[in-house]
Each structure stands twice: as structure tokens, then as C-alpha cells.
Design a protein around this motif. Sequence first.
Motif, mmCIF file in Angstrom:
data_model
loop_
_atom_site.group_PDB
_atom_site.id
_atom_site.type_symbol
_atom_site.label_atom_id
_atom_site.label_comp_id
_atom_site.label_asym_id
_atom_site.label_seq_id
_atom_site.Cartn_x
_atom_site.Cartn_y
_atom_site.Cartn_z
ATOM 1 N N PHE A 6 94.357 108.540 56.145
ATOM 2 C CA PHE A 6 95.817 108.440 56.205
ATOM 3 C C PHE A 6 96.370 109.583 57.042
ATOM 4 C CE2 PHE A 6 100.078 109.544 54.681
ATOM 5 C CZ PHE A 6 100.729 108.317 54.844
ATOM 6 N N VAL A 7 97.377 109.281 57.865
ATOM 7 C CA VAL A 7 98.020 110.303 58.682
ATOM 8 C C VAL A 7 99.517 110.026 58.726
ATOM 9 C CG1 VAL A 7 97.601 109.007 60.815
ATOM 10 C CG2 VAL A 7 98.055 111.459 60.929
ATOM 11 N N LYS A 8 100.314 111.074 58.595
ATOM 12 C CA LYS A 8 101.756 110.939 58.730
ATOM 13 C C LYS A 8 102.135 110.882 60.208
ATOM 14 C CE LYS A 8 103.015 113.067 54.335
ATOM 15 N NZ LYS A 8 103.839 114.098 53.645
ATOM 16 N N MET A 167 94.619 100.391 62.540
ATOM 17 C CA MET A 167 95.640 101.317 62.049
ATOM 18 C C MET A 167 96.869 100.508 61.645
ATOM 19 S SD MET A 167 97.191 104.703 63.968
ATOM 20 C CE MET A 167 98.138 103.859 65.241
ATOM 21 N N THR A 168 97.339 100.706 60.431
ATOM 22 C CA THR A 168 98.475 99.937 59.922
ATOM 23 C C THR A 168 99.598 100.882 59.514
ATOM 24 O OG1 THR A 168 97.038 98.153 59.137
ATOM 25 C CG2 THR A 168 99.232 98.307 58.152
ATOM 26 N N ASP A 172 105.474 105.579 55.065
ATOM 27 C CA ASP A 172 105.519 107.023 55.305
ATOM 28 C C ASP A 172 104.409 107.514 56.232
ATOM 29 O OD1 ASP A 172 103.541 106.398 53.508
ATOM 30 O OD2 ASP A 172 103.793 108.215 52.307
ATOM 31 N N GLY A 173 103.709 106.597 56.886
ATOM 32 C CA GLY A 173 102.646 107.021 57.781
ATOM 33 C C GLY A 173 101.745 105.867 58.167
ATOM 34 N N TYR A 174 100.514 106.198 58.499
ATOM 35 C CA TYR A 174 99.584 105.189 59.004
ATOM 36 C C TYR A 174 98.249 105.318 58.290
ATOM 37 C CZ TYR A 174 103.041 105.021 62.700
ATOM 38 O OH TYR A 174 104.226 104.902 63.377
ATOM 39 N N ILE A 175 97.703 104.184 57.896
ATOM 40 C CA ILE A 175 96.370 104.165 57.308
ATOM 41 C C ILE A 175 95.408 103.613 58.352
ATOM 42 C CG2 ILE A 175 96.714 101.893 56.235
ATOM 43 C CD1 ILE A 175 94.901 102.908 53.937
ATOM 44 N N LEU A 176 94.276 104.302 58.517
ATOM 45 C CA LEU A 176 93.274 103.915 59.497
ATOM 46 C C LEU A 176 92.025 103.440 58.776
ATOM 47 C CD1 LEU A 176 95.022 106.461 60.748
ATOM 48 C CD2 LEU A 176 93.435 106.158 62.639
ATOM 49 N N GLN A 177 91.583 102.245 59.111
ATOM 50 C CA GLN A 177 90.448 101.609 58.453
ATOM 51 C C GLN A 177 89.314 101.423 59.448
ATOM 52 O OE1 GLN A 177 91.122 97.539 57.433
ATOM 53 N NE2 GLN A 177 89.274 97.350 56.167
ATOM 54 N N LEU A 192 91.243 113.865 58.819
ATOM 55 C CA LEU A 192 92.422 113.251 58.207
ATOM 56 C C LEU A 192 92.216 113.071 56.703
ATOM 57 C CD1 LEU A 192 93.231 110.457 60.830
ATOM 58 C CD2 LEU A 192 94.259 112.730 60.654
ATOM 59 N N ASP A 193 93.307 112.945 55.983
ATOM 60 C CA ASP A 193 93.247 112.744 54.535
ATOM 61 C C ASP A 193 92.642 111.396 54.197
ATOM 62 O OD1 ASP A 193 94.510 115.189 54.195
ATOM 63 O OD2 ASP A 193 96.521 114.302 54.046
ATOM 64 N N ASP A 194 91.967 111.321 53.058
ATOM 65 C CA ASP A 194 91.412 110.056 52.599
ATOM 66 C C ASP A 194 92.547 109.078 52.303
ATOM 67 O OD1 ASP A 194 88.878 108.637 51.509
ATOM 68 O OD2 ASP A 194 90.378 108.385 49.925
ATOM 69 N N GLY A 195 92.317 107.805 52.632
ATOM 70 C CA GLY A 195 93.374 106.812 52.438
ATOM 71 C C GLY A 195 93.010 105.722 51.461
ATOM 72 N N ALA A 196 91.967 105.947 50.657
ATOM 73 C CA ALA A 196 91.509 104.892 49.755
ATOM 74 C C ALA A 196 92.578 104.465 48.765
ATOM 75 C CB ALA A 196 90.259 105.365 49.006
ATOM 76 N N ASP A 197 93.425 105.395 48.331
ATOM 77 C CA ASP A 197 94.448 105.062 47.339
ATOM 78 C C ASP A 197 95.603 104.265 47.941
ATOM 79 O OD1 ASP A 197 95.225 107.255 48.869
ATOM 80 O OD2 ASP A 197 96.513 108.059 47.290
ATOM 81 N N ARG A 198 95.616 104.126 49.280
ATOM 82 C CA ARG A 198 96.682 103.351 49.944
ATOM 83 C C ARG A 198 96.182 101.975 50.408
ATOM 84 N NH1 ARG A 198 100.607 107.178 51.476
ATOM 85 N NH2 ARG A 198 101.985 105.358 51.566
ATOM 86 N N PHE A 199 94.951 101.638 50.021
ATOM 87 C CA PHE A 199 94.340 100.412 50.541
ATOM 88 C C PHE A 199 95.129 99.169 50.134
ATOM 89 C CE2 PHE A 199 91.147 97.136 51.209
ATOM 90 C CZ PHE A 199 90.491 97.580 52.350
#
Length: 355
Positions: A6-8, A167-168, A172-177, A192-199
Motif C-alpha cells: 500500500f502507498v499513499k 495497482m488500484t 486514501d491511496g493505492y494498493i499494489l498486487q 512499501l507498507d503491507d497491503g493485505a488488510d486492504r485486499f
Amino acid sequence: MSITRFVKPEGLPAFLAHLSKEARVLAPVVKPADKRSVIFEPWKEGKEFTLEKATVPAKAAVLPQCETLVSYRKVKDPANPQNVKLELDDTPQAETTVVFAARPCDARGYATLDRPYLQGPIADPYYKARREKLTVITLTCNSGCNTCFCHWVGGGPSSPEGSDILMTELKDGYILQGITPKGDALLEGSGLDDGADRFKEMEDVRKAAWGTLVKAPNLKDAPAKVAAKFTDVDFWTRETDRCLSCGACTYFCPTCYCFNITDEGEATSEKGGRRLRSWDNCMSSLFTREASGHNTRVEKALRMRNRVSHKFSTYPENWGTFSCNGCGRCISNCPVSLDIRQIVLDAINADKAAK
């Protein structure tokens, strides 16, 4: 579950800076002119970029507008000047490249080009060298638009085909898968921060994007129906009556791959020369002119017939899928708004219209 990060929005420049340490980064930038456009250019720190859909796809990352296939020159043997040989250099010109913020239709363009250039009887070494050094980060679309029809031809707002990372945009930012091992490796080393909780949130956004699309017609009969119209010159004349043969539809297309080969320089001297491969345009009246002066496609209707038939008939015959990815650029950039969708639908429904 694939690797996610995840990235803002304010963190994107730092992410690009990280990528640019190891690769050439091609990012979309705005070009203000008489007609505003968005094109992919090499990015460096401090350079402005946009996340808008590019006017021109980043096809040149794998298929440059003009490239040197081989350079050559005559070289004399210092010990025996009478002994002359031809020195050749056909080393592919390729550098590690990241395409950032392509769209799903653009990424599918690479997959479309891969088939003839890599999966045919002979793989193209120049294309192969660039493709192997390419990483594609694709920004999924949050809604459809009136000229896009990716879902007609097997794609969609979040289609992963041809992408290494999807990238979606979230609120509040973008999640990269990560989609491929190459994409996973890039994300693992991104910091970058982990984005698993935003899946789950990412999946909801993508589902909502699909909900904005109008129902697609069934094109399963398109290859046969378009092929059946090939000899109907009156049909193609009617469909292309207002076409200007300007070629915009081919130059803006992420999947067109016609090219020309030319030699320049002095092959018989020590100055040498080179053989070039350049984009060509099948809508040009000179495209099929032979050395004798004979031209098999003098009329623009026959040239458009060739273009549409390749995308919706002959390419599917060879590779099992359309070579049109529904990006809509040939529609939005056409000066007379010729619509390839309508041509294909008219071919499909021609029998009904005749009754």
C-alpha cells in the motif's frame, strides 16, 4: 494470496525514485499543446507525472518507433589492406524498463504482441530482449468510458493479462498486487507498507468498476462474420466512406505491429550503414505498393478491411483471441469518429439487415 503493498498518493514519487535506481521508468506525463495529450516518457526525480489514461500507449517500450536491427561497415585488415571484410553488429538494444500506470488494455497489448513476436516459429530477438527486461505496473480503471470496450474482447477494468503488478486506487491511496513472480519480487524490495488488510477493499473497488460497464454484445461469431464480408467491397466502402486514411487509428493502437525495413548509410564504404525497423501504417496508400508500382489496396476501403479483418478474424484464427483490446483510442483520436465497434457489429448483423 499474492503479495500486496500500500502507498499513499504522496508516496508515489518516492516509489518511482526507488524504481529508477535500477531501471528506466516510463511514466505518463501531460503534454500541453494545441491538443492536450498524455504520453509515456522517462521519469526522473522532480518530474511531474499523471495517472490519467495515456493518449498514446507505451508500446514503444517493446517495439520502438524506429530501431537499429543491424549496423555494418567494411573493415580493412591492417596487415593486409587488400583483405576487406564486412563487420556486423546485430546486438539488440534493450535496457531494464518499468512501465508505470499503464491501463489494463495497454498491458493486454503486450500479451497480444507476445504471440506473433515470441510464440511463432521464430522468436524476434530484439522484441524478446526488451520484453524480458520489462516490468509492467498497471493502474486498474475505476469506471468505464464511452469509447472503451475492453469487456467486449475478453478484458476488463482490472484484467491482469500482460501485467506484472496491478495497482488500484482506494479512497486514501493505492494498493499494489503482484501478478507475476517478477511483480512479486519488485514489491518485496519496494519498502512499501503491507497491503493485505486492504485486499477486500481493493476487490470491492474493482467489482464496482465492472458495474459501470454497459452490457457487452456477444462477439463469438465475429471472426466468421467478418471473414464472410471480406469480398463484399460495397460493405467496406459504406463502412469507411468518411475515413481520411490518416493512420491515427494505427499509431495510437497498442496492438498494431506493422513495420517497414529500410537501409541507410554506405554499406560499401568504411563509413558503414545500418538497417532500421520502423512503425508502418496499413492505412497508408503506399503500404502495399510494390516495387513495380502495382498496389493491391489502392482504395481506403480495402485498407480498412485489412485492418479490421486482422484484428477480428485472421489474428483470432491464428491465436484464438482478438488482437483488439478495446482501449478505444482509434475512436477517440479519429478526426471523423469512425467507430470500429460499429463496423464489427454491422458485419455480425449484416444477414439480419438484408432481410
